[in-house]
Design an enzyme around this catalytic site. Structure first.
Site, PDB file in Angstrom:
ATOM      1  N   PRO A 125       0.921  -1.403   0.094  1.00 55.13           N
ATOM      2  CA  PRO A 125       0.111  -0.107  -0.071  1.00 55.13           C
ATOM      3  C   PRO A 125       1.050   1.280  -0.184  1.00 55.13           C
ATOM      4  O   PRO A 125       0.503   1.984   0.685  1.00 55.13           O
ATOM      5  CB  PRO A 125      -0.672  -0.087   1.377  1.00 55.13           C
ATOM      6  CG  PRO A 125       0.079  -0.753   2.306  1.00 55.13           C
ATOM      7  CD  PRO A 125       0.441  -1.964   0.979  1.00 55.13           C
ATOM      8  N   CYS A 126       1.715   1.377  -1.165  1.00 55.70           N
ATOM      9  CA  CYS A 126       2.593   2.814  -1.413  1.00 55.70           C
ATOM     10  C   CYS A 126       1.164   3.764  -0.850  1.00 55.70           C
ATOM     11  O   CYS A 126       2.133   4.885  -0.814  1.00 55.70           O
ATOM     12  CB  CYS A 126       3.441   2.871  -2.276  1.00 55.70           C
ATOM     13  SG  CYS A 126       1.996   2.323  -4.572  1.00 55.70           S
ATOM     14  N   HIS A 127       0.262   4.036  -1.526  1.00 57.25           N
ATOM     15  CA  HIS A 127      -0.664   4.902  -1.579  1.00 57.25           C
ATOM     16  C   HIS A 127      -0.977   5.715  -0.065  1.00 57.25           C
ATOM     17  O   HIS A 127      -1.587   6.522   0.127  1.00 57.25           O
ATOM     18  CB  HIS A 127      -1.927   4.459  -2.382  1.00 57.25           C
ATOM     19  CG  HIS A 127      -2.683   3.163  -1.137  1.00 57.25           C
ATOM     20  ND1 HIS A 127      -2.796   2.010  -1.849  1.00 57.25           N
ATOM     21  CD2 HIS A 127      -3.795   3.363  -0.845  1.00 57.25           C
ATOM     22  CE1 HIS A 127      -3.193   1.634  -1.129  1.00 57.25           C
ATOM     23  NE2 HIS A 127      -4.108   2.231  -0.164  1.00 57.25           N
TER      24      HIS A 127
END
Length: 162
Positions: A125-127
């Protein structure tokens, strides 16, 4: 090793899933405006499972992913990507917090660079990573998608039981 591709039509655009017989190694937003890669007779179950779990994520019924995946990169990048998975659904963290979590508080920019090279969008989950001042920062899938994903998770984290 044979490579398989499958497109998923998400609420925020087509996502291309790429993998092998046993694991997924890329989940990226596509620039296609139509589905190109459809299920074939030989599409591996892991690719089908990934598509199904992404569907469940987008309808608010899944917070974690269980299909087999792998990521290729430097040992530092892998360390960052592993740390990203500790940021809970519906939560955010800063680049500085991720750098501290891997024992290198001075590596904020390097963490940002590794974050940008993540090929497993949503699953890693880089977001969920934001700037120290609380603002949204770059996202390879586009800032509007990052904002959508964060709002989606925030809204769904309030009413979903695991």
């Amino acid at each position: 090793m044979k490579q398989y591709k499958l497109d998923f039509n998400s609420p925020i655009g087509i996502i291309e899933i790429v993998g092998s017989d046993t694991e997924v190694y890329s989940i990226m937003f596509s620039e296609h405006d139509q589905i190109v890669n459809v299920p074939q007779k030989d599409t591996p179950q892991v690719i089908i499972d990934c598509q199904q779990q992404l569907h469940e994520y987008f309808i608010g019924k899944r917070h974690e992913f269980t299909f087999s995946y792998t990521f290729e990169g430097t040992s530092f990048q892998k360390e960052v990507w592993t740390a990203l998975t500790s940021v809970a659904y519906g939560e955010t963290a800063t680049y500085k917090k991720i750098a501290a979590s891997i024992g290198n508080e001075q590596a904020v920019r390097a963490v940002g660079s590794a974050n940008g090279k993540n090929h497993l969008s949503i699953v890693i989950p880089c977001h969920r990573i934001i700037g120290s001042n609380g603002t949204l920062t770059g996202y390879a899938g586009g800032m509007w998608r990052k904002e959508w994903l964060l709002q989606h998770e925030k809204w769904n984290s309030k009413g979903i039981k695991k």
